[in-house]
Design a protein around this motif. Structure first.
Motif, PDB file in Angstrom:
ATOM      1  N   GLN A  55       0.776  -1.033  -0.083  1.00  0.00           N
ATOM      2  CA  GLN A  55      -0.157   0.023   0.181  1.00  0.00           C
ATOM      3  C   GLN A  55       1.134   1.325  -0.201  1.00  0.00           C
ATOM      4  O   GLN A  55       2.175   1.474   0.426  1.00  0.00           O
ATOM      5  CB  GLN A  55      -0.950   0.400   1.251  1.00  0.00           C
ATOM      6  N   GLU A  56       0.039   2.610  -0.663  1.00  0.00           N
ATOM      7  CA  GLU A  56       0.716   3.552  -0.700  1.00  0.00           C
ATOM      8  C   GLU A  56       1.654   4.050   1.034  1.00  0.00           C
ATOM      9  O   GLU A  56       1.115   3.679   1.631  1.00  0.00           O
ATOM     10  CB  GLU A  56       0.057   4.705  -0.691  1.00  0.00           C
ATOM     11  N   GLY A  57       2.721   4.352   0.798  1.00  0.00           N
ATOM     12  CA  GLY A  57       3.738   4.701   1.743  1.00  0.00           C
ATOM     13  C   GLY A  57       4.396   3.771   2.760  1.00  0.00           C
ATOM     14  O   GLY A  57       5.279   3.910   3.815  1.00  0.00           O
ATOM     15  N   TRP A  58       4.179   2.493   2.222  1.00  0.00           N
ATOM     16  CA  TRP A  58       5.154   1.499   2.337  1.00  0.00           C
ATOM     17  C   TRP A  58       6.319   1.272   1.053  1.00  0.00           C
ATOM     18  O   TRP A  58       5.849   0.977  -0.143  1.00  0.00           O
ATOM     19  CB  TRP A  58       4.268   0.137   3.144  1.00  0.00           C
ATOM     20  N   GLU A  59       7.821   0.579   2.027  1.00  0.00           N
ATOM     21  CA  GLU A  59       8.577  -0.278   0.988  1.00  0.00           C
ATOM     22  C   GLU A  59       8.620  -1.820   0.909  1.00  0.00           C
ATOM     23  O   GLU A  59       8.387  -2.039   2.100  1.00  0.00           O
ATOM     24  CB  GLU A  59       9.640   0.557   1.703  1.00  0.00           C
ATOM     25  N   GLN A  60       8.661  -1.661   0.155  1.00  0.00           N
ATOM     26  CA  GLN A  60       9.274  -3.343  -0.552  1.00  0.00           C
ATOM     27  C   GLN A  60       9.688  -3.774  -1.081  1.00  0.00           C
ATOM     28  O   GLN A  60      10.976  -3.203  -1.685  1.00  0.00           O
ATOM     29  CB  GLN A  60       7.676  -3.011  -1.538  1.00  0.00           C
ATOM     30  N   ASN A  61      10.046  -4.810  -0.535  1.00  0.00           N
ATOM     31  CA  ASN A  61      11.827  -6.105  -0.751  1.00  0.00           C
ATOM     32  C   ASN A  61      11.047  -7.556  -0.916  1.00  0.00           C
ATOM     33  O   ASN A  61      10.540  -7.996  -0.259  1.00  0.00           O
ATOM     34  CB  ASN A  61      12.642  -5.253   0.004  1.00  0.00           C
ATOM     35  N   CYS A  87       6.774  -5.923   2.962  1.00  0.00           N
ATOM     36  CA  CYS A  87       6.830  -4.394   3.113  1.00  0.00           C
ATOM     37  C   CYS A  87       7.166  -3.718   4.615  1.00  0.00           C
ATOM     38  O   CYS A  87       6.533  -4.864   5.513  1.00  0.00           O
ATOM     39  CB  CYS A  87       4.898  -4.279   2.620  1.00  0.00           C
ATOM     40  N   TYR A  88       7.127  -2.952   4.461  1.00  0.00           N
ATOM     41  CA  TYR A  88       7.972  -1.860   5.091  1.00  0.00           C
ATOM     42  C   TYR A  88       7.463  -0.902   5.514  1.00  0.00           C
ATOM     43  O   TYR A  88       7.546  -0.025   4.577  1.00  0.00           O
ATOM     44  CB  TYR A  88       9.594  -2.009   5.369  1.00  0.00           C
ATOM     45  N   TYR A  89       7.377  -0.677   6.642  1.00  0.00           N
ATOM     46  CA  TYR A  89       6.631   0.940   7.034  1.00  0.00           C
ATOM     47  C   TYR A  89       7.707   1.440   8.105  1.00  0.00           C
ATOM     48  O   TYR A  89       8.696   1.073   9.177  1.00  0.00           O
ATOM     49  CB  TYR A  89       5.138   1.382   7.864  1.00  0.00           C
ATOM     50  N   PHE A  90       8.497   2.485   7.782  1.00  0.00           N
ATOM     51  CA  PHE A  90       9.349   3.490   8.789  1.00  0.00           C
ATOM     52  C   PHE A  90       9.164   5.107   9.098  1.00  0.00           C
ATOM     53  O   PHE A  90       8.683   5.714   8.302  1.00  0.00           O
ATOM     54  CB  PHE A  90      10.976   4.359   7.718  1.00  0.00           C
ATOM     55  N   GLU A 139       2.729  -1.954  19.467  1.00  0.00           N
ATOM     56  CA  GLU A 139       1.141  -1.746  18.863  1.00  0.00           C
ATOM     57  C   GLU A 139       0.918  -0.226  18.377  1.00  0.00           C
ATOM     58  O   GLU A 139      -0.152  -1.029  16.511  1.00  0.00           O
ATOM     59  CB  GLU A 139       0.815  -1.552  20.643  1.00  0.00           C
ATOM     60  N   ARG A 140       1.456   0.066  17.444  1.00  0.00           N
ATOM     61  CA  ARG A 140       1.552   0.973  16.665  1.00  0.00           C
ATOM     62  C   ARG A 140       1.245   0.529  15.166  1.00  0.00           C
ATOM     63  O   ARG A 140       0.446  -0.156  14.339  1.00  0.00           O
ATOM     64  CB  ARG A 140       2.090   2.209  16.036  1.00  0.00           C
ATOM     65  N   CYS A 141       2.483  -0.693  14.957  1.00  0.00           N
ATOM     66  CA  CYS A 141       2.397  -1.468  13.714  1.00  0.00           C
ATOM     67  C   CYS A 141       1.390  -2.538  13.511  1.00  0.00           C
ATOM     68  O   CYS A 141       0.749  -3.084  12.122  1.00  0.00           O
ATOM     69  CB  CYS A 141       3.588  -2.394  14.006  1.00  0.00           C
ATOM     70  N   ARG A 142       0.987  -3.456  14.759  1.00  0.00           N
ATOM     71  CA  ARG A 142      -0.194  -3.891  15.208  1.00  0.00           C
ATOM     72  C   ARG A 142      -1.461  -3.705  14.773  1.00  0.00           C
ATOM     73  O   ARG A 142      -2.687  -4.173  13.842  1.00  0.00           O
ATOM     74  CB  ARG A 142      -0.166  -4.841  15.977  1.00  0.00           C
ATOM     75  N   ARG A 143      -1.246  -2.026  14.656  1.00  0.00           N
ATOM     76  CA  ARG A 143      -3.353  -1.669  14.241  1.00  0.00           C
ATOM     77  C   ARG A 143      -2.674  -1.695  12.787  1.00  0.00           C
ATOM     78  O   ARG A 143      -4.376  -1.548  12.893  1.00  0.00           O
ATOM     79  CB  ARG A 143      -2.874   0.163  14.730  1.00  0.00           C
ATOM     80  N   LYS A 153      11.722   5.283  16.328  1.00  0.00           N
ATOM     81  CA  LYS A 153      11.396   5.414  15.385  1.00  0.00           C
ATOM     82  C   LYS A 153      10.974   3.861  15.567  1.00  0.00           C
ATOM     83  O   LYS A 153      11.354   3.188  16.069  1.00  0.00           O
ATOM     84  CB  LYS A 153      11.882   5.951  14.295  1.00  0.00           C
ATOM     85  N   ARG A 154      10.678   3.217  14.696  1.00  0.00           N
ATOM     86  CA  ARG A 154      10.109   2.501  14.361  1.00  0.00           C
ATOM     87  C   ARG A 154      10.124   2.111  12.841  1.00  0.00           C
ATOM     88  O   ARG A 154       9.624   2.703  11.956  1.00  0.00           O
ATOM     89  CB  ARG A 154       9.245   1.540  14.497  1.00  0.00           C
ATOM     90  N   ILE A 155      10.360   0.462  12.412  1.00  0.00           N
ATOM     91  CA  ILE A 155      10.102  -0.162  11.579  1.00  0.00           C
ATOM     92  C   ILE A 155       8.960  -1.101  11.099  1.00  0.00           C
ATOM     93  O   ILE A 155       9.076  -2.468  12.227  1.00  0.00           O
ATOM     94  CB  ILE A 155      11.098  -0.889  10.812  1.00  0.00           C
ATOM     95  N   CYS A 156       7.653  -0.710  10.496  1.00  0.00           N
ATOM     96  CA  CYS A 156       7.164  -1.835  10.497  1.00  0.00           C
ATOM     97  C   CYS A 156       6.709  -3.455   9.863  1.00  0.00           C
ATOM     98  O   CYS A 156       7.680  -2.398   8.504  1.00  0.00           O
ATOM     99  CB  CYS A 156       5.984  -1.327  10.582  1.00  0.00           C
ATOM    100  N   GLU A 157       6.412  -3.745   9.407  1.00  0.00           N
ATOM    101  CA  GLU A 157       6.521  -5.035   8.369  1.00  0.00           C
ATOM    102  C   GLU A 157       5.042  -6.048   8.116  1.00  0.00           C
ATOM    103  O   GLU A 157       5.085  -6.345   9.137  1.00  0.00           O
ATOM    104  CB  GLU A 157       7.776  -6.116   8.402  1.00  0.00           C
TER     105      GLU A 157
END
Length: 279
Positions: free
Chosen positions: A130-136, A140-143, A155-159, A264-268
């Protein structure tokens, strides 16, 4: 005194006249043998000559050592320059490779979506983020740009249907490091990952409960150190892991940190997978 130290010289003396009218003949001359010693150089002169030779030798040695030192400095500088050039080129290639793979994946999905004729949906699958996430690859990863504690970050990642990142390969670590370098604003601007030993000290677990593979770790030098701060002000030590470096080379950039320190965080999460439809 040796014979070589003596110089012999003949000196002729003339008898004095007894009367004014009488003149001595040449045969009446008397000869005397006189020994003249060679002059020895003084001790001071010898010391001065020796001192001059010693000073000259020292000057030559200093000049030679200075030349060697200068050559070593020049060689070392050249080696450092070549190393930084090679490292920079390697990092650039890594970034370009990651961008190329991402573009290929996106282009492939777009081509599948519009291919014609299409009697039935293609068998190939397509991964999209989805938009705003980086793909590898299929992930998908969110920074994030917001700093939170480790628990708040998770908790924010799980949301968003994700979790803090679990790193399972050198390729994944490389992708994350190259991406972080573009997003970090300062050396301490690091990101939480999903690794902690808060349950049992020294036993590192990912958020899904699996233990850390000790043959696949990326700890920075001297880490983890469970630093307790000055005068043990951080009584709980450092039980969570963050990563990131603004400069440098290599992949070993994990640091343990107090779980309550805002980062900061990295979500996957997995990319959306589906079979393209004909249009």
């Amino acid at each position: 005194m040796t014979e070589a130290d003596v110089v012999y010289s003949d000196v002729k003396f003339t008898k004095s006249k007894e009367k004014a009218t009488v003149t001595s003949s040449p045969n009446e001359s008397t000869y005397a043998e006189v020994k003249i010693l060679k002059t020895e150089p003084s001790a001071g002169s010898q010391q001065q000559a020796a001192g001059g030779s010693k000073v000259t030798a020292e000057r030559v040695a200093v000049v030679v050592l200075s030349a060697l030192l200068l050559a070593a400095v020049i060689a070392l500088g050249y080696i450092c320059y070549e190393y930084h050039q090679t490292t920079g080129h390697l990092q650039k290639l890594t970034v370009e490779n990651a961008a190329m793979r991402k573009n290929i994946t996106e282009t492939r999905c777009e081509v599948i979506m519009v291919q014609k004729p299409c009697p039935q949906p293609p068998a190939d699958t397509c991964h999209k983020c989805q938009e705003g996430w980086e793909q590898n690859g299929p992930q998908c990863y969110y920074f994030s740009t917001v700093k939170l504690t480790w628990e708040q970050a998770r908790e924010r990642c799980r949301r968003d249907g994700a979790d803090l990142v679990k790193i399972e390969s050198e390729d994944e670590q490389s992708f994350l490091m190259q991406t972080l370098r573009d997003k970090m604003t300062e050396p301490e601007d690091k990101f939480w990952i999903g690794l902690t030993d808060s349950v049992t000290e020294g036993t590192w677990l990912w958020t899904d409960g699996t233990p850390l593979n000790k043959s696949l770790t990326f700890w920075s030098k001297g880490e983890p150190d469970n630093w307790t701060g000055v005068n043990n002000e951080n009584v709980d030590g450092e039980d969570c892991v963050r990563m990131g470096t603004k400069s440098g080379s290599g992949l070993k950039w994990w640091f343990d940190k107090s779980c309550t320190a805002p980062q900061k965080r990295i979500c996957e999460k997995s990319a959306v997978t589906g079979r393209p439809t004909c249009i």
